[in-house]
Design a protein around this motif. Sequence first.
Motif, PDB file in Angstrom:
ATOM      1  N   ARG A  38       0.840  -1.195   0.000  1.00  0.00           N
ATOM      2  CA  ARG A  38       0.000   0.000   0.000  1.00  0.00           C
ATOM      3  C   ARG A  38       0.874   1.244   0.000  1.00  0.00           C
ATOM      4  NH1 ARG A  38      -2.680  -0.402   6.093  1.00  0.00           N
ATOM      5  NH2 ARG A  38      -0.739   0.017   7.275  1.00  0.00           N
ATOM      6  N   ALA A  40       0.266   5.349   0.865  1.00  0.00           N
ATOM      7  CA  ALA A  40      -0.547   6.491   1.272  1.00  0.00           C
ATOM      8  C   ALA A  40       0.072   7.755   0.681  1.00  0.00           C
ATOM      9  CB  ALA A  40      -0.594   6.572   2.790  1.00  0.00           C
ATOM     10  N   GLU A  88      -5.835   5.395   9.239  1.00  0.00           N
ATOM     11  CA  GLU A  88      -4.446   5.284   8.785  1.00  0.00           C
ATOM     12  C   GLU A  88      -4.232   4.128   7.806  1.00  0.00           C
ATOM     13  OE1 GLU A  88      -5.529   5.479  11.968  1.00  0.00           O
ATOM     14  OE2 GLU A  88      -4.337   4.187  13.299  1.00  0.00           O
ATOM     15  N   THR A  90      -5.907   4.096   5.110  1.00  0.00           N
ATOM     16  CA  THR A  90      -6.225   4.732   3.835  1.00  0.00           C
ATOM     17  C   THR A  90      -4.993   4.771   2.937  1.00  0.00           C
ATOM     18  OG1 THR A  90      -8.003   6.078   4.756  1.00  0.00           O
ATOM     19  CG2 THR A  90      -6.954   6.869   2.731  1.00  0.00           C
ATOM     20  N   ALA A  91      -5.129   4.233   1.727  1.00  0.00           N
ATOM     21  CA  ALA A  91      -4.007   4.146   0.795  1.00  0.00           C
ATOM     22  C   ALA A  91      -4.491   3.520  -0.507  1.00  0.00           C
ATOM     23  CB  ALA A  91      -2.886   3.300   1.381  1.00  0.00           C
ATOM     24  N   GLN A 116      -8.059   1.883  -4.615  1.00  0.00           N
ATOM     25  CA  GLN A 116      -8.098   2.857  -3.520  1.00  0.00           C
ATOM     26  C   GLN A 116      -8.930   2.322  -2.355  1.00  0.00           C
ATOM     27  OE1 GLN A 116      -6.652   6.135  -3.258  1.00  0.00           O
ATOM     28  NE2 GLN A 116      -7.339   5.896  -1.126  1.00  0.00           N
ATOM     29  N   THR A 118     -10.280   3.883   1.239  1.00  0.00           N
ATOM     30  CA  THR A 118     -10.413   5.095   2.048  1.00  0.00           C
ATOM     31  C   THR A 118     -11.238   4.771   3.288  1.00  0.00           C
ATOM     32  OG1 THR A 118     -10.337   6.488   0.080  1.00  0.00           O
ATOM     33  CG2 THR A 118     -11.170   7.492   2.103  1.00  0.00           C
TER      34      THR A 118
END
Length: 121
Positions: A38, A40, A88, A90-91, A116, A118
Amino acid sequence: QVQLVESGGGLVQAGGSLRLSCVASGSIVSIQNMAWYRQAPGKQRELVASITARGNTNYVDSVKGRFTISRDNAKSTVYLQMTSLKPEDTAVYYCNADIYRTYSSAYYNYWGQGTQVTVSS
């Protein structure tokens, strides 16, 4: 040619779950390690989880106990079950695999296009 295609990303609230899938297609003879990375915004790409052809798994500490990687060798597919998601997490999540192609002489490393994820707070 070989392609890795991810699916399953989206928007989820903190504490929720998502399941990512990645299908490898093309002239494939064998797949060794498969993994999820991942990235971010503003950060380096990191390894999230990996799984060998025999099913041995490895996780980054931040997802241990929350994420589970698995694979279906018959379908050339790797999954990432994500639970108790946090903002956190999210990436953009990328699939990665070491693949032996038809008429090849070695395993080569391939990447998917990314999906994605989120997580809202």
